[in-house]
Each structure stands twice: as structure tokens, then as C-alpha cells.
Motif scaffolding. Structure first.
Motif, PDB file in Angstrom:
ATOM      1  N   GLU A  72       0.825  -1.203   0.000  1.00 50.69           N
ATOM      2  CA  GLU A  72       0.000   0.000   0.000  1.00 50.69           C
ATOM      3  C   GLU A  72       0.864   1.260   0.000  1.00 50.69           C
ATOM      4  O   GLU A  72       0.545   2.238  -0.685  1.00 50.69           O
ATOM      5  CB  GLU A  72      -0.934  -0.008   1.208  1.00 50.69           C
ATOM      6  CG  GLU A  72      -1.905   1.162   1.218  1.00 50.69           C
ATOM      7  CD  GLU A  72      -2.944   1.057   2.319  1.00 50.69           C
ATOM      8  OE1 GLU A  72      -3.800   1.963   2.400  1.00 50.69           O
ATOM      9  OE2 GLU A  72      -2.906   0.080   3.093  1.00 50.69           O
ATOM     10  N   LEU A 131      -3.001  -7.075  -1.409  1.00 47.74           N
ATOM     11  CA  LEU A 131      -4.027  -6.102  -1.004  1.00 47.74           C
ATOM     12  C   LEU A 131      -5.449  -6.575  -1.290  1.00 47.74           C
ATOM     13  O   LEU A 131      -6.400  -5.898  -0.887  1.00 47.74           O
ATOM     14  CB  LEU A 131      -3.781  -4.772  -1.732  1.00 47.74           C
ATOM     15  CG  LEU A 131      -2.460  -4.077  -1.426  1.00 47.74           C
ATOM     16  CD1 LEU A 131      -2.264  -2.877  -2.344  1.00 47.74           C
ATOM     17  CD2 LEU A 131      -2.419  -3.637   0.043  1.00 47.74           C
ATOM     18  N   TRP A 145      -0.279  -7.205  -6.689  1.00 49.04           N
ATOM     19  CA  TRP A 145      -1.102  -6.250  -5.939  1.00 49.04           C
ATOM     20  C   TRP A 145      -2.293  -6.962  -5.309  1.00 49.04           C
ATOM     21  O   TRP A 145      -2.629  -6.723  -4.143  1.00 49.04           O
ATOM     22  CB  TRP A 145      -1.587  -5.127  -6.846  1.00 49.04           C
ATOM     23  CG  TRP A 145      -0.484  -4.357  -7.487  1.00 49.04           C
ATOM     24  CD1 TRP A 145      -0.230  -4.218  -8.824  1.00 49.04           C
ATOM     25  CD2 TRP A 145       0.537  -3.592  -6.822  1.00 49.04           C
ATOM     26  NE1 TRP A 145       0.878  -3.439  -9.036  1.00 49.04           N
ATOM     27  CE2 TRP A 145       1.370  -3.037  -7.818  1.00 49.04           C
ATOM     28  CE3 TRP A 145       0.834  -3.334  -5.480  1.00 49.04           C
ATOM     29  CZ2 TRP A 145       2.464  -2.236  -7.517  1.00 49.04           C
ATOM     30  CZ3 TRP A 145       1.925  -2.537  -5.178  1.00 49.04           C
ATOM     31  CH2 TRP A 145       2.731  -1.999  -6.185  1.00 49.04           C
ATOM     32  N   HIS A 199      -7.593  -3.497  -3.951  1.00 49.69           N
ATOM     33  CA  HIS A 199      -6.512  -2.640  -4.449  1.00 49.69           C
ATOM     34  C   HIS A 199      -6.989  -1.794  -5.629  1.00 49.69           C
ATOM     35  O   HIS A 199      -6.462  -0.702  -5.860  1.00 49.69           O
ATOM     36  CB  HIS A 199      -5.297  -3.477  -4.857  1.00 49.69           C
ATOM     37  CG  HIS A 199      -5.413  -4.154  -6.179  1.00 49.69           C
ATOM     38  ND1 HIS A 199      -6.096  -5.352  -6.366  1.00 49.69           N
ATOM     39  CD2 HIS A 199      -4.946  -3.809  -7.411  1.00 49.69           C
ATOM     40  CE1 HIS A 199      -6.016  -5.712  -7.624  1.00 49.69           C
ATOM     41  NE2 HIS A 199      -5.331  -4.800  -8.287  1.00 49.69           N
TER      42      HIS A 199
END
Length: 354
Positions: free
Chosen positions: A125, A172, A168, A176
């Protein structure tokens, strides 16, 4: 004191219709103003061939960097940005009063090795936020639209809820995508934020399921209040594969009902399997582009049209989809000598729809 060059450029970008997430500039255009047209450009080609820059200035209102804004180009290390190449394209745009479309802030591919070594959500992040903030702030004067998330749907989507695997996503989760749009909107509330995808325009194979999953994701984001402003249809058309004209038209109409703009972001035609004679091939390509643009303008005009390159001399299709007969590919609106082809006439006709 009179207006500065930056003020003049800002006015020029606004009037070209490439600005304004809320549509203020675009809606204020005179009814006769054509839909803005852009071309993607690779810096080494631009620097090597003056004809390319001349053609862009003559035909385009915007440029899209092919590779120069991707993570692999701008992020050699966690604490280092390298904007040397993207600065040159931005300066070319500024010098010639063109807009620059930002491509791309979040993509599953072409990530530097250090990103793939991240192991925690907090680190991912932090890297994502720093990248979006730094990149958008650097080009805020010239890049008024951004492919915030590129290609979020897997090719063979089995369910509408399927999302493409990426580093990603691994760190996340599916959120994301929403995170990236929220960060981008916080950086520049007036920028046009785009979700961009390919292979959603065809009638056969895995394409209908991919189109359905893309629509599902967009509705989900809009329902959550995520600041998505436009749908980017790449338009890497596969020569000879039929366009799902009715289904694509309905998809676009549904997106418009959500309040989203529609952009063609990477148009070209993969002509590897089309007949050899140039005039025959050009006619088939023009007809396929006609079907594609006809379907997506059935419910209203486009916000912009961009081709992935401008001249057949400079196209990724030559190395990715070279022809077995040895003939050069002809996927773009200008030929090897930078002369117009029938594809350009089709594009111009759809640019006039208001």
C-alpha cells in the motif's frame, strides 16, 4: 501580467475535450468540434524519426506513452523514481499543445523486481500510494486523464466475480482496485480516471465472459462510490474475429447509464491472418473498425479515440503478430509512408458524432 504559457496550455487542453472528469470542458465544446484523437508513442521511435512527431502534431490532440510511465520504466528501486523518458514525452506534448494520457498507474505486468519481492500489505500500500501520488503530481499540468487500473480481468473469466491475479491482488486483495482510484482522486480531483481493458468486444470464445466480468467489476466500483469516471476499451481488434455488435452496444449503454464516459484507448487491428493484398486487407480492417466504433457509439458519442501507434512503421504487432507471408502488418491509420488509409476515414467519421 498577461497569461503565462502554462495558462495558455491549460486552456488549450481544456478546449480539446481531454480534461474534466465531470465533463464540464467536454460538454462546453461547440457541437461541431470532433471527438479528440490521440496516438500512442514510444520514445525511441519519436526520437529516431522526425516524421512521427510531425504526424502526431498534424493529426492528434493527445499522446499516450507506450512504456515510459509503466513501473518498470519509472521505478528502478523502492526509493528512486526515474522520469527521464516520460519527461521527454510530456515535454513534447507541452511544446505542441497536446494533452498526455497517463498510462498506467496500476497494472499486473511489467513490474520491477523489487515490487514482486514485497511481502506485506502495508509495504504494498505504501509503494502504490507513493507511486500514484508522485507520478500524478509530476504531470498534473499535461496529463488530465489516467488509466488508473489496466487490465483487471483475466482472459478466461469463469465467473463474473473473477479478477486477474497479480502481486497487488495477492497482497491487497481485490480492494486494491478501489484503493488506486481513491488515491488518484485525492491527488487530482479534476482528473479523468479510467479503468482500461481489452478483448471485451468479440462474439465468440472466452470474450463474452470477460465482458460480463468487466461490467460486474465496474458496477461494483460505482455502487461503492469509487471515483471511476470512464471506461477504456482498448480495441486491439483481432482481424477476422466478429464484433459482438449488439452485446457490445448494450455493454456501453449500460456503462453510460452509470454516468461513465467511454474512451477507445489503444485501437489497432491484428492483421496476421488477413489476406495479403494491401487494398483487400485495408478494406477488411476498415470494416471491422466500423463495426467496433458503430457498436460503441450507438448510445452516444465517444469521449476520445486513441490508436496504439499512428503509422504501420511503428507498431507492436510487427513483432508480436508478424505475418507468415513476410508482408508488413497494416494495423494503423497511416501506412509506412505516413499516408492515410481507409481506417483513418472511418475514425474521422465516428469522431464527428455528437
Amino acid at each position: 501580467m498577461g497569461p503565462t504559457r502554462r495558462d495558455v496550455l491549460a486552456m488549450g487542453l481544456a478546449t480539446c475535450g481531454w480534461a474534466a472528469a465531470g465533463g464540464t470542458a467536454a460538454s462546453a465544446q461547440p457541437a461541431h468540434r470532433p471527438v479528440p484523437f490521440g496516438g500512442a508513442v514510444y520514445l525511441p521511435d519519436l526520437e529516431a524519426d522526425p516524421r512521427l512527431g510531425d504526424a502526431i502534431v498534424a493529426h492528434c490532440q493527445a499522446v499516450t506513452p507506450v512504456n515510459e510511465l509503466k513501473w518498470i520504466s519509472t521505478r528502478p528501486a523502492p526509493d528512486l523514481f526515474d522520469f527521464a523518458a516520460s519527461d521527454k514525452i510530456a515535454d513534447f506534448a507541452r511544446t505542441n499543445a497536446l494533452a498526455m494520457h497517463g498510462h498506467t498507474l496500476v497494472w499486473y505486468a511489467e513490474l520491477p523486481e523489487w515490487v514482486t519481492r514485497l511481502t506485506s500489505a502495508a509495504d504494498a500500500e505504501r509503494a502504490l500510494t507513493e507511486h500514484i501520488v508522485t507520478t500524478m503530481q509530476r504531470y498534473g499540468d499535461v496529463a488530465r486523464s489516467w488509466d488508473v487500473v489496466n487490465e483487471p480481468i483475466p482472459d478466461a473469466a469463469r465467473r463474473p466475480t473473477d479478477r486477474r491475479d497479480s502481486h497487488w491482488r495477492a497482497l491487497l486483495g481485490d480492494d486494491h482496485i478501489a484503493q488506486a482510484f481513491r488515491i488518484a482522486h485525492d491527488v487530482d480531483p479534476d482528473a479523468l480516471l479510467v479503468i482500461n481493458e481489452y478483448d471485451v468486444e468479440f462474439a465468440t470464445g472466452y470474450f463474452p465472459a470477460k465482458r460480463q466480468a468487466f461490467a460486474h467489476l465496474i458496477r461494483e466500483l460505482v455502487d461503492k462510490g469509487v471515483p471511476v469516471h470512464a471506461v477504456g476499451l482498448q480495441g486491439h481488434l483481432r482481424g477476422g474475429v466478429p464484433i459482438a455488435k449488439d452485446e457490445l452496444a448494450q455493454f456501453v449503454a449500460d456503462m453510460r447509464e452509470l454516468g461513465l464516459k467511454i474512451m477507445v484507448t489503444e485501437l489497432d487491428v491484428i492483421d496476421r491472418d488477413l489476406p495479403g493484398p494491401a487494398d483487400v486487407r485495408d478494406a477488411i480492417i476498415a470494416a471491422q473498425v466500423e463495426d467496433f466504433l458503430g457498436a460503441i457509439t450507438a448510445s452516444g458519442p465517444l469521449h476520445s479515440i486513441t490508436t496504439w501507434g499512428l503509422s504501420d512503421t511503428y507498431t507492436w504487432i510487427r513483432w508480436a503478430y508478424g505475418r507468415s507471408d513476410g508482408l508488413g502488418n497494416r494495423p494503423l491509420p497511416l501506412d509506412e509512408n505516413f499516408q492515410r488509409k481507409p481506417m483513418f476515414d472511418v475514425i474521422d467519421r465516428f469522431r464527428s458524432i455528437v
